[in-house]
Motif scaffolding. Structure first.
Motif, PDB file in Angstrom:
ATOM      1  N   ILE A   1      37.616  35.490  29.687  1.00 31.47           N
ATOM      2  CA  ILE A   1      37.925  35.646  31.077  1.00 31.47           C
ATOM      3  C   ILE A   1      38.070  37.001  31.389  1.00 31.47           C
ATOM      4  O   ILE A   1      39.172  37.534  30.955  1.00 31.47           O
ATOM      5  N   TRP A   2      37.548  37.970  32.068  1.00 34.48           N
ATOM      6  CA  TRP A   2      37.924  39.160  32.757  1.00 34.48           C
ATOM      7  C   TRP A   2      38.861  39.364  33.885  1.00 34.48           C
ATOM      8  O   TRP A   2      38.527  38.843  34.733  1.00 34.48           O
ATOM      9  N   GLY A   3      39.838  39.655  33.549  1.00 39.84           N
ATOM     10  CA  GLY A   3      41.244  40.055  34.614  1.00 39.84           C
ATOM     11  C   GLY A   3      41.852  38.811  35.029  1.00 39.84           C
ATOM     12  O   GLY A   3      41.517  37.441  34.762  1.00 39.84           O
ATOM     13  N   LYS A   4      43.290  39.170  35.331  1.00 44.84           N
ATOM     14  CA  LYS A   4      44.058  38.092  35.653  1.00 44.84           C
ATOM     15  C   LYS A   4      43.894  37.268  36.978  1.00 44.84           C
ATOM     16  O   LYS A   4      44.161  36.040  36.869  1.00 44.84           O
ATOM     17  N   PRO A   5      43.111  37.846  38.094  1.00 40.31           N
ATOM     18  CA  PRO A   5      43.062  36.964  39.239  1.00 40.31           C
ATOM     19  C   PRO A   5      42.272  35.880  38.948  1.00 40.31           C
ATOM     20  O   PRO A   5      42.562  34.591  39.152  1.00 40.31           O
ATOM     21  N   VAL A   6      40.926  36.132  38.187  1.00 34.34           N
ATOM     22  CA  VAL A   6      40.006  35.054  37.818  1.00 34.34           C
ATOM     23  C   VAL A   6      40.726  34.054  36.740  1.00 34.34           C
ATOM     24  O   VAL A   6      40.650  32.728  37.135  1.00 34.34           O
ATOM     25  N   PHE A   7      41.544  34.424  35.857  1.00 36.23           N
ATOM     26  CA  PHE A   7      42.174  33.837  34.707  1.00 36.23           C
ATOM     27  C   PHE A   7      43.173  32.666  35.259  1.00 36.23           C
ATOM     28  O   PHE A   7      42.999  31.517  35.335  1.00 36.23           O
ATOM     29  N   HIS A   8      43.809  33.189  36.612  1.00 35.10           N
ATOM     30  CA  HIS A   8      45.018  32.411  37.324  1.00 35.10           C
ATOM     31  C   HIS A   8      44.337  31.297  38.087  1.00 35.10           C
ATOM     32  O   HIS A   8      44.732  30.200  38.089  1.00 35.10           O
TER      33      HIS A   8
END
Length: 135
Positions: free
Chosen positions: A68-75
């Motif tokens: 997953i690219w990036g914290k927002p999508v991951f969280h």
């Protein structure tokens, strides 16, 4: 962006050849500009609407892992997977977790979005290699 990521994932393979081994999927299925939210993040409703289509992608492709690219999508994805009871116990770290969905385990890893200025191919090559060797 895709080329930077592919150089991190498969450093010894030309990026055009690497497309044979990798599928890309945008979790949020709308274009988001920086004016629409913090760092171009989508509204919560778009994350919620994106969850069922994501599960359908798992049903269709059965990937070996998900990066997953990036914290927002991951969280956000982590939130919806946890809410639905798909996160395997004892697998969560700040950068990864495993989901159990439809009889299969899917390891997930978060990386810095390759379009970010601080993205370093060599750093992520090592982290991704360690992740891929962990399952």
């Amino acid at each position: 962006t895709h080329t930077k990521f592919l150089k991190s994932l498969l450093p010894d393979i030309h990026h055009l050849e690497a497309y044979k081994y990798v599928a890309f999927y945008n979790f949020v299925q709308i274009a988001v500009s920086a004016k629409e939210g913090l760092l171009g993040q989508a509204d919560e409703k778009y994350y919620e609407l994106s969850f069922d289509p994501f599960l359908k992608v798992l049903d269709m492709y059965h990937p070996d892992c998900i990066i997953i690219w990036g914290k927002p999508v991951f969280h956000k994805l982590q939130y919806y997977l946890e809410k639905s009871g798909y996160i395997a116990d004892g697998t969560r770290t700040d950068e990864s977790f495993t989901i159990q969905y439809d009889g299969k385990n899917y390891p997930l890893m978060r990386i810095m979005h390759p379009s970010c200025g601080g993205y370093k191919i060599s750093l992520w090559t090592d982290k991704i290699k360690d992740f891929l060797q962990s399952f």
